[in-house]
Design an enzyme around this catalytic site. Sequence first.
Site, PDB file in Angstrom:
ATOM      1  N   CYS A 110       0.820  -1.221   0.000  1.00  0.00           N
ATOM      2  CA  CYS A 110       0.000   0.000   0.000  1.00  0.00           C
ATOM      3  C   CYS A 110       0.848   1.262   0.000  1.00  0.00           C
ATOM      4  CB  CYS A 110      -0.921   0.017   1.211  1.00  0.00           C
ATOM      5  SG  CYS A 110      -1.617  -1.595   1.559  1.00  0.00           S
TER       6      CYS A 110
ATOM      7  N   CYS B 219     -12.663   0.370   8.732  1.00  0.00           N
ATOM      8  CA  CYS B 219     -11.831  -0.054   7.603  1.00  0.00           C
ATOM      9  C   CYS B 219     -11.893   0.982   6.487  1.00  0.00           C
ATOM     10  CB  CYS B 219     -12.324  -1.382   7.035  1.00  0.00           C
ATOM     11  SG  CYS B 219     -12.449  -2.694   8.252  1.00  0.00           S
ATOM     12  N   SER B 220     -10.756   1.155   5.802  1.00  0.00           N
ATOM     13  CA  SER B 220     -10.744   2.036   4.641  1.00  0.00           C
ATOM     14  C   SER B 220     -11.506   1.359   3.511  1.00  0.00           C
ATOM     15  CB  SER B 220      -9.313   2.342   4.229  1.00  0.00           C
ATOM     16  OG  SER B 220      -8.625   1.140   3.973  1.00  0.00           O
TER      17      SER B 220
ATOM     18  N   ILE C 226     -12.357   0.014  -0.412  1.00  0.00           N
ATOM     19  CA  ILE C 226     -11.801  -0.576  -1.628  1.00  0.00           C
ATOM     20  C   ILE C 226     -12.221   0.352  -2.759  1.00  0.00           C
ATOM     21  CG2 ILE C 226     -12.010  -2.523  -3.212  1.00  0.00           C
ATOM     22  CD1 ILE C 226     -12.320  -4.299  -0.672  1.00  0.00           C
TER      23      ILE C 226
ATOM     24  N   LYS D  83      -9.908   6.382   4.714  1.00  0.00           N
ATOM     25  CA  LYS D  83     -11.205   5.975   5.246  1.00  0.00           C
ATOM     26  C   LYS D  83     -12.372   6.518   4.417  1.00  0.00           C
ATOM     27  CE  LYS D  83     -14.096   4.270   7.853  1.00  0.00           C
ATOM     28  NZ  LYS D  83     -14.857   4.189   6.604  1.00  0.00           N
TER      29      LYS D  83
ATOM     30  N   HIS E 181      -9.080   4.261  -0.777  1.00  0.00           N
ATOM     31  CA  HIS E 181      -7.738   3.683  -0.699  1.00  0.00           C
ATOM     32  C   HIS E 181      -7.467   2.769  -1.892  1.00  0.00           C
ATOM     33  CE1 HIS E 181      -4.041   2.254   0.873  1.00  0.00           C
ATOM     34  NE2 HIS E 181      -4.471   1.302   1.668  1.00  0.00           N
TER      35      HIS E 181
END
Lengths: 392, 138
Positions: free
Chosen positions: A91, A214-215, A217, A336, A340
């Site tokens: 990442c 969670c960030s 997709i 977030k 991402h």
Amino acid sequence: MLVKGKPLVAVVSAGLSKFGKMEGFTGRELFIEAVGDALQRCPDINLRKDVKAVFVGMMSESFEHQGHIAPMLADWAGLLPAPAIRTEVACASSAAALRMGIFSILSGLYDVVLVGGLEKMTKRSTLEATEFLGMAADFPFEQWTGVTFPGLYALMATAHMHRYGTTEEQMGLVAVKNHHNGALNPKAHLQREVTLDKVLNSRMIAYPLKLYDCSLISDGASCAILTRPDIAGKYTDKPVYIIGSGQGSDSLALSQRDDLTSLRAARYAAREAYEMAGIKPRDIDVAEVHDCFTIAEIIAYEDLGFCKRGEGGRFIEDGTPMLDGELPINTSGGLKSKGHPVGATGVAQIYEVFLQLTGQAGKRQVEGCDIGLTHNVGGSGATCFVHILKGG
Amino acid sequence: MGKEDECEAPQFTIEQFYRFLSEKKLMAARCIKCGTKYLPPRPICSNCYSRSLDWIQLETRGKLITYTIIHVAPPRLQSLVPYAYGILELEDGLRLPGMIRGIPDNEIRIGMELEVTFESAASEDWPKWPMYYFKPPR
Ligand SMILES: [Zn+2]
């Protein structure tokens, strides 16, 4: 020989595609959208003539079943026959591209280079994406034995809660803050506020991390144009300078690290960047940190020296990193809320700090900021980059 | 290297670690020169670069130092969710991550004692390794 605080390179422009579920677009199309955005912001540059090399980050060939992307992106950006290389450290792939771009200018070989990154993730199912992202973990002892990428950060979160009393509410506040900022960012994936209640009651992904910890997709691409500091004035009257660049590594397997509540690679990268820049954490006016999960942002506060070890939970509770706080963090909405697309993230952080330091951040503009920081983490923390930028 | 000499002197490799696991043995490597221990084993000591190593068999009991409950897993493991996963600290501070079984999720606590148990059959497909789990001691 590097001189403390002396600019390493200038950022004369930066660009970003829209982040989100960009149906109908492949990664390369998003990338040239980012390049077009940077060009619009810096009309005096002649890309084809001036750009002498391309460095691009992408994490995984699996998403689009596409390897060898660097020359293809140079082609689509109209930069042939400029040399092009892809960098990969999960990442943090595009922060690596940025750092290679910096090195290439410092070497004296090039005066102007293009750096950036991309990832096209949303055409895959969540399960496929979980598997591809999981490949950044240690296969024989993490992937094979059943841990996921959220699972690794969940292991850090449980340890942080146990050791320091950090709470799920404190982690939830990170999501609330970042969604508030993202709602002000027209390029963000999810431009809407969330309440703490909604975060805490969202479905469990890996205890104690819930969906809103969670960030996202996302699909997206980012780029920045770097030049030798002394020629930046040819291209813009508002350059931003990179004055510190740090990078550190750690064991790929989380279990092999002495401390599960802090990232050694981040502390190492931060120390290197601060020393190079000749500044202290308290000198930072605005920062983009790697909030792939809410606990990661809390650990980042501590690793970057914005607060003491173990006090990251209280730091968000006190409001310091809020948009109107003393040290606004993730003004873009962060991973977030902005999204991402993993390979794009490192340079997307540079884009946000570039906008902030040049007064182009619109509704989320932080007044009077002069020094900004970016913190980009690869995987569960085996790689970390920290960059420090200063307005012109 | 021919097939025959493979098993003569066990190499300090991940393949060998999993081969021992199929025999229900939890094995780590120890550097004879500097004493550093490795789980998984490494063929050259990363501390002193020595190649003189020996095997040590570890006690299978350890202390849970952190855990999570995984609700979204990759396709291979999605049928098992939700499942618990944690990191076990074994003797001499060596650590092993793995799935936790045989205990309700809400009874899992940091600091509790668990032991490594072995499922001896290796997977039929790549990577052809067995699985191990952590369970409360009998
Ligand atoms: Zn040794």
